[in-house]
Write a protein that holds these residues in place. Structure first.
Motif, PDB file in Angstrom:
ATOM      1  N   VAL A  75       0.823  -1.211   0.000  1.00 60.48           N
ATOM      2  CA  VAL A  75       0.000   0.000   0.000  1.00 60.48           C
ATOM      3  C   VAL A  75       0.857   1.261   0.000  1.00 60.48           C
ATOM      4  N   VAL A  76       0.266   2.325  -0.534  1.00 57.14           N
ATOM      5  CA  VAL A  76       0.785   3.681  -0.383  1.00 57.14           C
ATOM      6  C   VAL A  76      -0.022   4.339   0.736  1.00 57.14           C
ATOM      7  N   LEU A  77       0.654   5.046   1.624  1.00 59.37           N
ATOM      8  CA  LEU A  77      -0.038   5.780   2.674  1.00 59.37           C
ATOM      9  C   LEU A  77      -0.654   7.057   2.096  1.00 59.37           C
ATOM     10  N   ASN A  78      -1.856   7.355   2.530  1.00 58.43           N
ATOM     11  CA  ASN A  78      -2.588   8.541   2.076  1.00 58.43           C
ATOM     12  C   ASN A  78      -2.785   9.462   3.266  1.00 58.43           C
ATOM     13  N   TRP A  79      -2.036  10.579   3.286  1.00 58.56           N
ATOM     14  CA  TRP A  79      -2.079  11.478   4.442  1.00 58.56           C
ATOM     15  C   TRP A  79      -3.347  12.347   4.468  1.00 58.56           C
ATOM     16  N   SER A  80      -4.164  12.268   3.439  1.00 58.90           N
ATOM     17  CA  SER A  80      -5.385  13.068   3.389  1.00 58.90           C
ATOM     18  C   SER A  80      -6.590  12.175   3.089  1.00 58.90           C
ATOM     19  N   PRO A  81      -6.905  11.243   4.004  1.00 59.62           N
ATOM     20  CA  PRO A  81      -8.006  10.310   3.734  1.00 59.62           C
ATOM     21  C   PRO A  81      -9.364  11.003   3.768  1.00 59.62           C
ATOM     22  N   ALA A  82     -10.136  10.800   2.740  1.00 62.59           N
ATOM     23  CA  ALA A  82     -11.442  11.459   2.625  1.00 62.59           C
ATOM     24  C   ALA A  82     -12.521  10.648   3.327  1.00 62.59           C
ATOM     25  N   PRO A 132     -12.596  15.538  -2.780  1.00 61.18           N
ATOM     26  CA  PRO A 132     -12.143  14.856  -1.561  1.00 61.18           C
ATOM     27  C   PRO A 132     -10.854  15.420  -0.993  1.00 61.18           C
ATOM     28  N   TRP A 133     -10.053  16.113  -1.795  1.00 60.63           N
ATOM     29  CA  TRP A 133      -8.822  16.714  -1.294  1.00 60.63           C
ATOM     30  C   TRP A 133      -9.111  17.869  -0.324  1.00 60.63           C
ATOM     31  N   LEU A 134     -10.362  18.310  -0.255  1.00 63.84           N
ATOM     32  CA  LEU A 134     -10.756  19.365   0.671  1.00 63.84           C
ATOM     33  C   LEU A 134     -11.598  18.834   1.828  1.00 63.84           C
ATOM     34  N   CYS A 135     -11.615  17.525   2.003  1.00 60.74           N
ATOM     35  CA  CYS A 135     -12.439  16.877   3.031  1.00 60.74           C
ATOM     36  C   CYS A 135     -12.212  17.519   4.401  1.00 60.74           C
ATOM     37  N   VAL A 136     -13.297  17.831   5.096  1.00 62.30           N
ATOM     38  CA  VAL A 136     -13.191  18.492   6.395  1.00 62.30           C
ATOM     39  C   VAL A 136     -12.717  17.545   7.490  1.00 62.30           C
ATOM     40  N   HIS A 137     -12.731  16.253   7.216  1.00 61.81           N
ATOM     41  CA  HIS A 137     -12.302  15.273   8.218  1.00 61.81           C
ATOM     42  C   HIS A 137     -10.947  14.652   7.897  1.00 61.81           C
ATOM     43  N   GLY A 184      -1.273  12.780  10.426  1.00 59.93           N
ATOM     44  CA  GLY A 184      -2.112  11.595  10.557  1.00 59.93           C
ATOM     45  C   GLY A 184      -1.506  10.326  10.005  1.00 59.93           C
ATOM     46  N   THR A 185      -0.228  10.380   9.634  1.00 57.59           N
ATOM     47  CA  THR A 185       0.374   9.261   8.907  1.00 57.59           C
ATOM     48  C   THR A 185       1.546   8.622   9.645  1.00 57.59           C
ATOM     49  N   GLY A 207      -6.760   5.610   4.687  1.00 54.29           N
ATOM     50  CA  GLY A 207      -5.417   6.163   4.617  1.00 54.29           C
ATOM     51  C   GLY A 207      -4.415   5.265   3.922  1.00 54.29           C
ATOM     52  N   VAL A 208      -4.895   4.238   3.223  1.00 53.85           N
ATOM     53  CA  VAL A 208      -4.010   3.392   2.415  1.00 53.85           C
ATOM     54  C   VAL A 208      -4.642   3.170   1.044  1.00 53.85           C
ATOM     55  N   VAL A 209      -3.789   3.060   0.046  1.00 52.77           N
ATOM     56  CA  VAL A 209      -4.217   2.742  -1.321  1.00 52.77           C
ATOM     57  C   VAL A 209      -3.391   1.550  -1.791  1.00 52.77           C
TER      58      VAL A 209
END
Length: 359
Positions: A82-89, A101-106, A129-130, A143-145
């Motif tokens: 997996v690749v880590l995703n520091w901006s999980p939507a 989703p890149w602007l997700c409030v959470h 968060g990563t 947070g993973v792809v």
């Protein structure tokens, strides 16, 4: 216990320490990190340019193998790369539902809560968060792809931030087209990725700008047709290379007032200026009301390359397989956890330094 590079106070150096990391809870995933890129945003968190609760484990550009999953996780299984995703939507807020989703409030919810502890029980926060500067980390399932096992871990890591941000700015935010002229100011990992993306869409000329003359060859390898050393006459030099008009698209990959103004002045009337670099809230950029009207330029902010990692990472891997992106070229150095501080000091001299956990 796992070893991690821990920031004990902003403005201090990262220290290699043991942290206690629990098992993943519901909706979470544990990942053994194999590679983590050292990004300028990590330095900004370390030196206080960006706010960060401490102690914290930094690192947000990483890749590894899933070692455990919590209840309710069906996105990945143990053994997946997996690749880590520091901006999980969250996929449920107003921004996510309208396709942003890149602007997700959470997206930064995980970063606000401790995720581990020091050996004396002190809570530790995950940078962005990563927390990729550690042998293992726990992140939300979003947070993973998943990526194919054939993708080298160092290449997967740079996809986690540098390539999505830089290439995404070109593909998604500015939507650069063939034969349009491009100038990229600041040639770190993000700026070099922007050059590659501009080359991939057939843009031209593609002008790289950096304070270091030593970046000229690196810029050419990543797609620049021309290279300029940043200075007071940069915008004039860009206009000379673009028929006297200025570039159709300018990308600031630094985030300082001076580089934003350079990018603005280097673009043509009616052109597009995309601010990709992350600056400080204390740094103000001024524009006169007349120039905003007269030049008719569009000024974009750009978060994470306007990317949805679930869509963007497979797309970028496809472009790499076609030879349109060169992920290997983005890796200029490797180090261990103890070398992250030295990697911070090397910013400006190469592409990406990768923390290699496998050697």
């Amino acid at each position: 216990m796992v070893k991690a590079a821990v920031l004990m106070k902003q403005g201090g150096r990262l220290e290699v320490r043991d942290i206690s990391l629990g098992e993943p809870g519901p909706g979470q995933v544990k990942v053994r990190v194999h590679a983590a890129g050292v990004c300028h945003s990590d330095l900004s968190l370390a030196n206080g340019t960006l706010l960060q609760e401490v102690p914290a484990v930094l690192g947000h550009e990483g890749a590894g193998v899933v070692t455990a999953v919590g209840d309710g996780v069906d996105r990945v299984v143990v053994g997946d790369h997996v690749v880590l995703n520091w901006s999980p939507a969250c996929r449920e807020c107003w921004f996510c539902l309208r396709g942003e989703p890149w602007l997700c409030v959470h997206a930064d919810d995980m970063a606000r809560e401790p995720y581990a502890s020091l050996d004396d029980g002190t809570p530790v926060y995950p940078g962005l968060g990563t927390a990729a500067f550690a042998e293992e980390t726990v992140v939300p399932a979003a947070g993973v792809v998943k990526v194919p096992p054939s993708v080298p871990m160092a290449h997967a890591a740079v996809l986690g931030c540098a390539v999505q941000t830089g290439a995404g700015a070109v593909f998604n935010t500015a939507r650069v087209r063939a034969d349009e002229s491009v100038v990229v100011v600041g040639l770190g990992g993000v700026g070099l990725s922007a050059l590659q993306a501009a080359r991939a869409v057939g843009a031209g000329p593609i002008i790289g700008v950096d304070v270091s003359e030593a970046k000229a060859d690196l810029a050419a390898r990543h797609g620049a047709t021309d290279f300029l050393v940043a200075g007071e006459t940069t915008a004039k030099a860009v206009r000379k290379l673009t028929g006297g008009r200025g570039a159709d698209h300018a990308f600031d990959c630094v985030g300082l007032p001076a580089t934003i103004r350079t990018s603005w002045s280097a673009s043509r009337r009616g052109g597009s200026v995309t601010v990709v670099g992350v600056g400080s809230k204390a740094n103000l950029v001024e524009f006169s009301a007349l120039e905003l009207y007269w030049f008719g330029r569009t000024l974009h902010g750009c978060v994470f390359g306007s990317s949805d990692p679930d869509v963007e990472i497979p797309r970028l891997l496809g472009l790499a397989e076609e030879g349109k992106l060169d992920l290997a070229a983005l890796v200029s150095d490797t180090t261990d956890l103890a070398g992250v501080n030295d990697a911070f000091e090397r910013f400006g001299t190469g592409a990406r330094t990768i923390v290699d956990f496998t050697s």
